[in-house]
Design an enzyme around this catalytic site. Structure first.
Site, short mmCIF file in Angstrom:
data_model
loop_
_atom_site.label_atom_id
_atom_site.label_comp_id
_atom_site.label_asym_id
_atom_site.label_seq_id
_atom_site.Cartn_x
_atom_site.Cartn_y
_atom_site.Cartn_z
CB SER A 118 -10.07 0.50 -2.13
OG SER A 118 -10.80 1.27 -1.22
CG ASP A 171 -4.97 -0.62 3.24
OD1 ASP A 171 -4.98 -1.84 3.02
OD2 ASP A 171 -6.01 0.07 3.21
CG HIS A 185 -8.95 -2.11 2.41
ND1 HIS A 185 -8.22 -0.96 2.15
CD2 HIS A 185 -10.11 -1.96 1.72
CE1 HIS A 185 -8.92 -0.17 1.36
NE2 HIS A 185 -10.07 -0.75 1.08
#
Length: 366
Positions: A217, A136, A106
């Site tokens: 992230s 992911d 993402h």
């Protein structure tokens, strides 16, 4: 996104409905024991720390810092005012010294340009090798060798309570380190939390109270030796949950398996059963007079998929895979991901008061 705005690529706030569902899932999920032993190990590490008040966390930070990068992305998006540039950032971990970096899917999905900023201040143009929306995980390649690759530990040996250190670029503050413990294992979160495009929930996650924020992230979650045990992926905003320090990471075993597949083939392939599922809760079981109280309800079956070939029909409840109890869709997904396409697995399905065994030959899907 508006022109010139720098968006921190991290988990988006989740609507309150999802928070309630997730909270229930977390309360029902089991976690590994061993906290007391891990705390004793932490105490021992403190006693053995080098002179000069250097804590274990400081030593871990020193070891992992060169291997954690900032991933800067930009893309051109259409708007009522014409094409506009959107920018964002996340984190990454050097996987191989020949230029491969692991990050979250993402973070880089839809990016037109990717630049990787290293801890030494240098910046290299990156190319997205591939991304996997199911886990992911994505891999970025830079044209550079002799990179400080991180060491990846076996995430299967983790215990609740052991030291955990998160490293990344929250809000663009590169080389930020936070510390805490592993708060839980085998957690599950829905895709809305990451802001990604994966179709199913992320499962088998590591929960930590080490602070993870937007921009973190793709960064590293490491153990006391400085070895990577997970790739940071999401957190639950305190303003919406009423709780603090709920962060999640993808286990290193999953991250490296997917990264290796992407590097070799450009994509990762996952076992495919061909069913649509929802969690069976005690409330649903009582409402529809289902004979079992937990499991994964089969709401739909791909007519051309392996489940259909095996004879599984909508309305059944999957309660076990290879004899391993299944209490939720997350359990089922986690169990299936331990198998490869082409494997035959035995599913136990309860229907109309009876349990039947179905042998399903898994197909591949990427």
């Amino acid at each position: 996104m508006t022109h010139g705005r720098y968006e921190r690529r991290g988990p988006r706030p989740v609507r309150r409905l999802w928070v309630v569902l997730l909270a229930a899932g977390l309360l029902a999920a089991g976690c590994a024991g061993g906290g007391a032993g891990a705390q004793e190990e932490d105490a021992q590490a403190e006693r053995e720390a080098p002179a000069g008040d250097v804590s274990p966390v400081a030593e871990v930070a020193r070891r992992i810092e060169p291997s954690v990068v900032q991933v800067n992305v930009s893309s051109i998006q259409t708007s009522p005012y014409g094409p506009q540039e959107a920018q964002g950032l996340g984190s990454g971990v050097v996987y191989r010294e020949d230029g491969y970096v692991i990050t979250n899917n993402h973070v880089v999905e839809g990016a037109d340009t990717v630049n990787v900023a290293f801890a030494d201040g240098s910046v290299e143009k990156g190319e997205v090798v591939g991304g996997d929306p199911y886990t992911d995980i994505a891999v970025v390649k830079v044209d550079r060798v002799n990179l400080p690759a991180a060491e990846f530990a076996d995430s299967g040996d983790l215990v609740v309570g052991q030291l955990a250190v998160a490293a990344g670029s929250p809000s663009g503050f590169q080389s930020t380190v936070t510390s805490g413990i592993i708060s839980g294992l085998n957690r599950e979160i829905p895709p809305e939390i990451t802001g990604g495009s994966q179709q199913s929930a992320l499962v088998d996650l590591i929960q930590t109270d080490a602070a993870i924020s937007p921009g973190s992230s793709g960064g590293a979650l490491v153990d006391r030796t400085g070895s990577v045990i997970g790739i940071n992926v999401a957190y639950l905003p305190p303003a919406q949950t009423g709780a603090v320090n709920l962060g999640f990471a993808i286990p290193s075993a999953t991250a490296t398996d997917v990264a290796d597949a992407i590097i070799e083939d450009g994509r990762a392939e996952h076992p495919y059963v061909g069913v649509s599922l929802i969690d069976l809760t005690p409330e649903i079981a009582r409402r529809f007079d289902v004979s079992v109280e937990s499991g994964a309800i089969v709401t739909g079956v791909d007519p051309d998929g392996p489940a259909s070939d095996a004879g599984i029909e909508p309305g059944g409840v999957v309660t076990a895979v290879e004899g391993e109890k299944i209490t939720s869709t997350g359990d089922l997904l986690a169990a299936l991901r331990r198998h490869d396409p082409g494997d035959s697995v035995e599913l136990t399905v309860a229907r109309e008061g009876e349990a039947r065994e179905f042998t399903v030959e898994l197909e591949g899907k990427g």
